[in-house]
Design a protein around this motif. Structure first.
Motif, PDB file in Angstrom:
ATOM      1  N   ASP B  58      26.405 -30.805 -96.248  1.00  0.00           N
ATOM      2  CA  ASP B  58      27.250 -30.367 -97.358  1.00  0.00           C
ATOM      3  C   ASP B  58      27.782 -31.453 -98.299  1.00  0.00           C
ATOM      4  OD1 ASP B  58      27.106 -27.685 -97.061  1.00  0.00           O
ATOM      5  OD2 ASP B  58      28.916 -27.477 -95.855  1.00  0.00           O
ATOM      6  N   GLN B  59      28.258 -32.530 -97.783  1.00  0.00           N
ATOM      7  CA  GLN B  59      29.022 -33.464 -98.629  1.00  0.00           C
ATOM      8  C   GLN B  59      28.122 -34.424 -99.404  1.00  0.00           C
ATOM      9  OE1 GLN B  59      29.821 -32.587 -95.502  1.00  0.00           O
ATOM     10  NE2 GLN B  59      32.027 -32.408 -95.255  1.00  0.00           N
ATOM     11  N   LEU B  60      26.874 -34.063 -99.600  1.00  0.00           N
ATOM     12  CA  LEU B  60      25.879 -34.957-100.192  1.00  0.00           C
ATOM     13  C   LEU B  60      25.780 -36.229 -99.338  1.00  0.00           C
ATOM     14  CD1 LEU B  60      24.110 -34.559-102.796  1.00  0.00           C
ATOM     15  CD2 LEU B  60      25.491 -36.346-103.836  1.00  0.00           C
ATOM     16  N   MET B  62      24.232 -39.073 -97.253  1.00  0.00           N
ATOM     17  CA  MET B  62      22.945 -39.749 -97.420  1.00  0.00           C
ATOM     18  C   MET B  62      22.595 -40.557 -96.169  1.00  0.00           C
ATOM     19  SD  MET B  62      22.174 -38.634-100.358  1.00  0.00           S
ATOM     20  CE  MET B  62      20.661 -39.553-100.634  1.00  0.00           C
ATOM     21  N   PRO B  71      27.544 -47.002 -97.401  1.00  0.00           N
ATOM     22  CA  PRO B  71      28.815 -47.680 -97.095  1.00  0.00           C
ATOM     23  C   PRO B  71      30.038 -46.860 -97.513  1.00  0.00           C
ATOM     24  CG  PRO B  71      27.268 -49.222 -98.076  1.00  0.00           C
ATOM     25  CD  PRO B  71      26.629 -47.869 -98.163  1.00  0.00           C
ATOM     26  N   THR B  72      29.874 -46.049 -98.552  1.00  0.00           N
ATOM     27  CA  THR B  72      31.017 -45.274 -99.033  1.00  0.00           C
ATOM     28  C   THR B  72      31.192 -43.965 -98.270  1.00  0.00           C
ATOM     29  OG1 THR B  72      29.500 -44.454-100.717  1.00  0.00           O
ATOM     30  CG2 THR B  72      31.016 -46.211-101.352  1.00  0.00           C
ATOM     31  N   LEU B  73      30.244 -43.637 -97.431  1.00  0.00           N
ATOM     32  CA  LEU B  73      30.414 -42.457 -96.578  1.00  0.00           C
ATOM     33  C   LEU B  73      29.522 -42.605 -95.344  1.00  0.00           C
ATOM     34  CD1 LEU B  73      32.125 -39.898 -96.524  1.00  0.00           C
ATOM     35  CD2 LEU B  73      30.227 -38.650 -97.538  1.00  0.00           C
ATOM     36  N   HIS B  74      30.025 -43.426 -94.424  1.00  0.00           N
ATOM     37  CA  HIS B  74      29.325 -43.585 -93.148  1.00  0.00           C
ATOM     38  C   HIS B  74      29.366 -42.277 -92.359  1.00  0.00           C
ATOM     39  CE1 HIS B  74      30.143 -48.175 -93.229  1.00  0.00           C
ATOM     40  NE2 HIS B  74      28.862 -47.958 -93.462  1.00  0.00           N
ATOM     41  N   ALA B  77      32.565 -41.826 -90.692  1.00  0.00           N
ATOM     42  CA  ALA B  77      33.769 -41.439 -91.430  1.00  0.00           C
ATOM     43  C   ALA B  77      34.314 -40.118 -90.894  1.00  0.00           C
ATOM     44  CB  ALA B  77      33.466 -41.312 -92.920  1.00  0.00           C
ATOM     45  N   CYS B  78      33.427 -39.307 -90.366  1.00  0.00           N
ATOM     46  CA  CYS B  78      33.813 -37.984 -89.870  1.00  0.00           C
ATOM     47  C   CYS B  78      33.419 -37.781 -88.400  1.00  0.00           C
ATOM     48  CB  CYS B  78      33.152 -36.889 -90.694  1.00  0.00           C
ATOM     49  SG  CYS B  78      33.393 -37.060 -92.469  1.00  0.00           S
TER      50      CYS B  78
END
Lengths: 152, 175, 748
Positions: B58-60, B62, B71-74, B77-78
């Motif tokens: 869902d959150q795009l 990658m 790096p901006t969304l490992h 992170a979740c």
């Protein structure tokens, strides 16, 4: 008992290990800038930095934080990039209700720190985990481009 | 001439399936490995998938250079090292995508079997290494304890290990 | 007058969201200071500033600061800034020293639009209602300052002028600040009247200003309702029945009470409250609770069943709400009549801040903090439930993390729930809704079925137009509530008549002589429905504006020209239609793309929107651009008007592609943002918004950008593929959204 480094200050809290970092910040440390939106890492309103990387505090058990440095919206003005992001957000009237903006600003600060000249694709990849129900996306995009062009 | 050519062509087109008829020993393994719990992160895409419908994450989200997000969304992170939020957010140690060399999407049983054994693709694992990995790796085991109301692969984990053992003991036949 | 000439006389303020050039954003009044690590930021202490209050609405500080009390709720629309601008304009205040805060809940602050009966931030009514009276307040205080200076200087007040917080005597070149005058000014009466400025004298109104709350919304210091923290406060969550109107029958609280941190469990009419030291413990306690529910009288609303019932009802005449000419004879004489049915599901508001209320109630008095759009009625309900006179309740309106109507429930559901908890706990308590509570908690945009018909005469002209809606409105709830009668009575019986609250007319303005609009207002007291941003216009304008394109295509007419040629009585509609078409380069879509257009007017505002998009063979949609032209009368803060249109477009696209709450035998099937999708950054398209300058009174702005997006998109799909969209969300019809990386995104 867990000892945390939050915004450069050491705190010891007596909470169960599964209590999420978000609620430790909000309830135990009274740092309410990080918001609760979904509790399932779906909306990004709780985004904080752990050792500089954006994470969703609402699903990060306090036991998983360890010695990583926690940084929240309350401290991001002391970061050169963060301060610029905040200033640009204000100048472009980005916030509406503002509830998601702590998370947006933490995500944008991480993006611009990692990549000072992001493309639209980079912006989408970094920011699509942060929901804004007011729909401030066009202005968030514009603000990030402005920061990229102005040089952070 | 023409009918003969046509039948030759037909035979040629049918050849791969005929020649590469799958191993009965591998078939149940294939069904496990292509279950969404496995396949959603063994993608050939630049992104993971989610859900039994295998929609794009869902959150795009990658893949990133190291298969653990950008790096901006490992991924981390979740995703924690265990399921959280009552299983709503799945998690296991070293949560991330399998390398592209281990992409299993759209492979036939024979292809998947061959790739699985191919040490240049599989992380230089012998058959015994594979068995060990499938038996003990925490991220593999997560597939059977995925949290929430997620479905699990068609065999339970001990069954899976026993069919995998049989396949390994038979030398890992793909056909 | 031709459309072109009327257009050319208008001054266009053209602001491209992506290009952004020329957008002047001045600095607001509040200074940004990072707060320290452990406490919310405090106002800067500049020594002994003395503030004098003038009337109910404002305070002037000895430092020449102005604080404006605003009766409307800040839900993101910028009303604190907008009303402060209106006051500051007439007061000639120094805008850099202006602050705005929520007013107390008191009759002085009631919105004149609602008959001055209540404070209610719904119906895009805040600027419409408060604009004139608040300007009058500013003008009267300005006159007071002039009078005070005249007395001090012993000169004729008529010769004095004001500017940026100072009274100036042009003869002597003396000047004195309002701050310095404020103590003396307290001695005099506020003049009963004062002349208002004419629009050409405006210095603040009509300028794009930074939001006054911008600084506190970027540093985490703004305290929303959910952030309120008072000494010894507990946190409660409520286990609610799986179906609306169910009640707890048997409660086993042993396991819940065994959870560390859980302190109390209370069985209430609405559910079971778990009270704990903190939210995490309360949540764990709730999960451990074992409740058997009495569902004998519970809602069994089922989405599929309801749809078939609504579609049957479309066959029956409803209550007429607009009758122009004689539709039936025109239909009988028509060469043909075309008909189409539409269906729209329930939707959740899904504001980012889940509902929450903090109450400190000790049996004799109460203090309440909550983000609400309906504080007057909330407070009255609280007084009834807690058994306190309203004077014993101190009610704080908190900034809202989104509202969209959900926080404007005239039935006060979340405050009433919280009062039930507080009455049982009698200690300070924060009643929290989880996201799941919020999503499953009802009060949705109601489902609706619509039937459109157009009769064409032998020349192919529309000779009759009908529009029938079947939907549910909160009005049904209001009539069903005994408590509401008491509330109305308590408040002096001056609430607006309920039929005025319901506004189903789509304001069809095209040149058609015979028009019949009727509706069925379905009463389903067990299924809580409520208004949601743009209310029925979301469904009714969708049906009207897409059906219009179908009719236009029968005669091969261009959809823009078709509308344009039928707006002889609607000049403001026509102007926005032309403006949007011109800005979008109507008729010149990029290669492979099509355009769709839609138009509406409501609450003294007018908008036309053009969607330019491409669609792939597998129905994946790329929106290249959405162009809007809005005439909202006087745009008090143009940049925030633009922001509301942007906001509305994103909100609308969420609804159009994804927005659907479904009920299976009474049980809501969605729970969070994973199964109730809203738009994300990568789905947000390029937008351009044209603001038509006007000196008419301000119209509504918060909602009008929503309804036309759907029909404009559907009309573009129709133009591209011939497919008619007769139900939403589009996801159910196999349409999906491509990643929308705006091409101009990098140019700002």
């Amino acid at each position: 008992m867990y000892t945390l480094q939050v915004n450069g200050i050491s705190h010891t809290v007596d909470v169960p290990g599964d209590k999420p970092l978000l609620w430790v910040l909000r309830e135990n440390l009274k740092l309410t800038g990080s918001k609760y939106g979904c509790g399932q890492a779906l909306c990004g309103a709780c985004t904080v930095h752990l050792d500089g990387h954006p994470v969703r505090a609402c699903v990060t058990p306090i036991s998983a934080v360890g010695e990583q440095a926690v940084r929240t919206i309350e401290d991001i003005a002391y970061d050169a990039v963060g301060a610029k992001v905040q200033e640009t957000w204000q100048n472009l009237n980005v916030p509406q209700c503002g509830y998601c903006q702590s998370g947006q600003i933490m995500a944008a600060t991480a993006l611009l720190t990692d990549n000072p000249t992001p493309t639209d694709r980079d912006i989408d990849e970094a920011m699509s985990g942060n929901i804004c129900r007011c729909g401030t996306y066009p202005r968030i995009r514009r603000a990030i481009h402005k920061l990229a062009n102005g040089g952070v | 001439m023409k009918p003969i050519f046509a039948s030759l062509l037909l035979a040629f087109l049918a050849l791969p399936q005929l020649a590469l008829a799958q191993s009965a020993l591998f078939q149940p393994i294939y069904e496990v490995l292509t279950h969404p719990r496995c396949l959603n992160c063994h993608t050939k895409t630049e992104f993971p998938r989610q859900g039994d419908e295998r929609r794009r994450h869902d959150q795009l989200v990658m893949r990133g250079e190291d298969n653990h997000g950008v790096p901006t969304l490992h991924c981390s992170a979740c995703h924690q090292d265990h399921n959280v939020a009552d299983g709503a957010v799945p998690g296991a140690p070293h949560w991330g995508l399998a390398p592209l060399s281990m992409a299993w999407e759209e492979l036939s049983p024979v292809e998947l079997c061959q790739n699985l054994k191919n040490t240049s693709l599989n992380g230089n694992r012998s058959l015994d290494d594979l068995l060990h990995h499938m038996d003990e790796d925490a991220l593999v085991l997560w597939g059977w304890e995925p949290g929430g109301d997620r479905t699990t692969p068609p065999l339970d984990h001990p069954e899976f290990i026993s069919v995998l053992t049989a396949w390994v003991n038979a030398g890992g036949p793909c056909q | 007058m031709s459309a072109e000439s009327s257009l050319s006389r208008r001054h266009f303020l053209r602001l491209s969201i992506i290009a952004g050039g020329g957008l002047l954003v001045a600095c607001g009044g509040s200074s940004s200071k990072p707060s320290n690590n452990l406490s919310p930021s405090e106002p800067e202490d500049n020594g002994p500033i003395v503030e004098q209050q003038f009337g109910d609405f404002l305070k002037i500080g000895s430092d020449n600061s102005l604080t404006v009390f605003v009766g409307a709720t800040e839900i993101g629309q910028g009303i604190l800034t907008g009303i402060a601008m209106a006051v500051a304009e007439e007061l000639d205040a120094d805008w850099s020293k202006v602050k705005a805060v929520h007013s107390p809940v008191a009759i002085e602050f009631n919105n004149p639009y609602f008959g001055s009966a209540m404070q209610s931030t719904v119906a895009s009514a805040s600027m419409r209602g408060y604009y004139k009276p608040q300007r009058q307040i500013g003008a009267r205080i300005r006159q007071l300052m002039i009078n005070t200076a005249a007395a001090r200087w012993q000169v004729d007040a008529a010769r004095l002028q004001t500017e940026a917080g100072y009274v100036i005597d042009p003869v002597t070149n003396r000047s004195i600040s309002y701050g310095e005058l404020s103590a003396d000014a307290q001695e005099s009466d506020i003049p009963a009247t004062a002349e208002l400025k004419s629009p050409e004298q405006y210095k603040i109104i009509g300028t794009s200003q930074q939001r006054l709350d911008a600084a506190s919304k970027v540093d985490g210091s703004l305290i929303y309702g959910i952030d309120v923290d008072i000494p010894d406060m507990l946190t409660a969550v409520i286990a609610r029945p799986p179906r609306f109107s169910g009640q707890p029958l048997i409660v086993d609280s042993n396991a819940a009470l065994a959870v560390p941190g859980v302190l109390e469990v209370h069985q209430l009419a609405i559910g079971v409250a778990v009270v704990a030291e903190d939210f995490w413990s309360a949540e764990k306690g709730r999960k451990a609770l074992e409740v058997t529910w009495n569902e004998l009288l519970a809602s069994r609303t089922d989405s599929e069943l309801q749809r078939s019932q609504y579609e049957l009802q479309l066959n029956l005449p409803g209550v007429p709400i607009r009758v122009d000419g004689a539709v039936v004879p025109a239909q009988l004489l028509a060469a043909e009549t075309v008909q189409a049915d539409y269906y729209f599901p329930f939707q959740a508001h899904a504001a980012m801040e889940p509902l929450n209320v903090v109450i400190d109630y000790d049996g004799s008095r109460a203090e309440i903090w909550t983000g609400t759009q309906s504080p007057t009625l909330d407070k009255l309900f609280a007084s009834l439930i807690l058994g306190l006179p309203p004077t014993q309740i101190n009610f704080h309106i908190m900034p809202c993390g989104g509202g969209f109507g959900r926080r404007g429930n005239w039935l006060g559901d979340f405050v009433r729930d919280a009062c039930q908890v507080a009455a049982a706990v009698r200690k300070p308590v924060k009643v929290m809704w989880s996201r799941e509570d919020d999503m499953k908690g009802g009060f949705y945009r109601p489902a609706a079925a619509v039937r459109m018909s157009a009769s064409l005469n032998t020349q192919g002209e529309i000779s009759a137009w009908t529009h029938r809606s079947v939907t549910q409105d909160m009005t049904a709830f209001l009539y069903g509530e005994k408590l509401f009668d008491e509330v109305v009575e308590l408040n002096g019986g001056t609430l607006p008549a309920l039929d005025k609250v319901t506004d189903f007319d789509s304001n069809f303005v095209y040149d058609v002589s015979n028009v019949l609009m009727d509706f069925h207002l379905v009463a389903n007291l067990q299924m809580p429905a409520l208004w949601m941003r743009s209310v029925n216009k979301y469904t009714d304008i969708f049906a009207q504006e897409t059906f219009l394109d179908v009719i236009a295509s029968r005669s091969g007419e261009d959809p823009y020209q078709f509308r344009r040629n039928r707006l002889s009585e609607a000049p403001r509609h026509l102007a926005v239609l032309n403006a949007a078409a011109t800005a979008a380069n109507w008729g010149q879509a990029r290669s492979g793309a099509t355009m769709g257009i839609a138009l509406m007017g409501h609450w003294n505002s007018f908008i036309a929107q053009v969607v330019e998009m491409s669609i792939s063979a597998d129905k994946e949609i790329t929106i290249h651009k959405i162009t809007s032209a809005i005439d909202c009368g006087t745009a008090v803060n143009p940049d925030l008007v633009i922001a509301q249109v942007e906001s509305a477009i994103v909100f609308a696209l969420s609804s159009i592609f994804y927005g659907e709450i479904t009920l299976d035998d009474g049980v809501v099937q969605q729970s969070n943002y994973d199964d109730y999708r809203v738009l994300r950054m990568f789905e947000s398209p390029e937008m351009e918004t044209i603001l038509i300058n006007s000196t008419e009174d301000p119209g509504g702005v918060g909602e009008i950008g929503v309804p036309c997006v759907g029909p404009a998109l559907a009309n573009a799909i129709y133009a591209a593929t011939g497919a008619t969209i007769r139900e939403l969300p589009l996801r159910n019809l196999g349409y999906s959204m491509a990643e929308q990386h705006p091409e101009a995104g990098g140019q700002s």
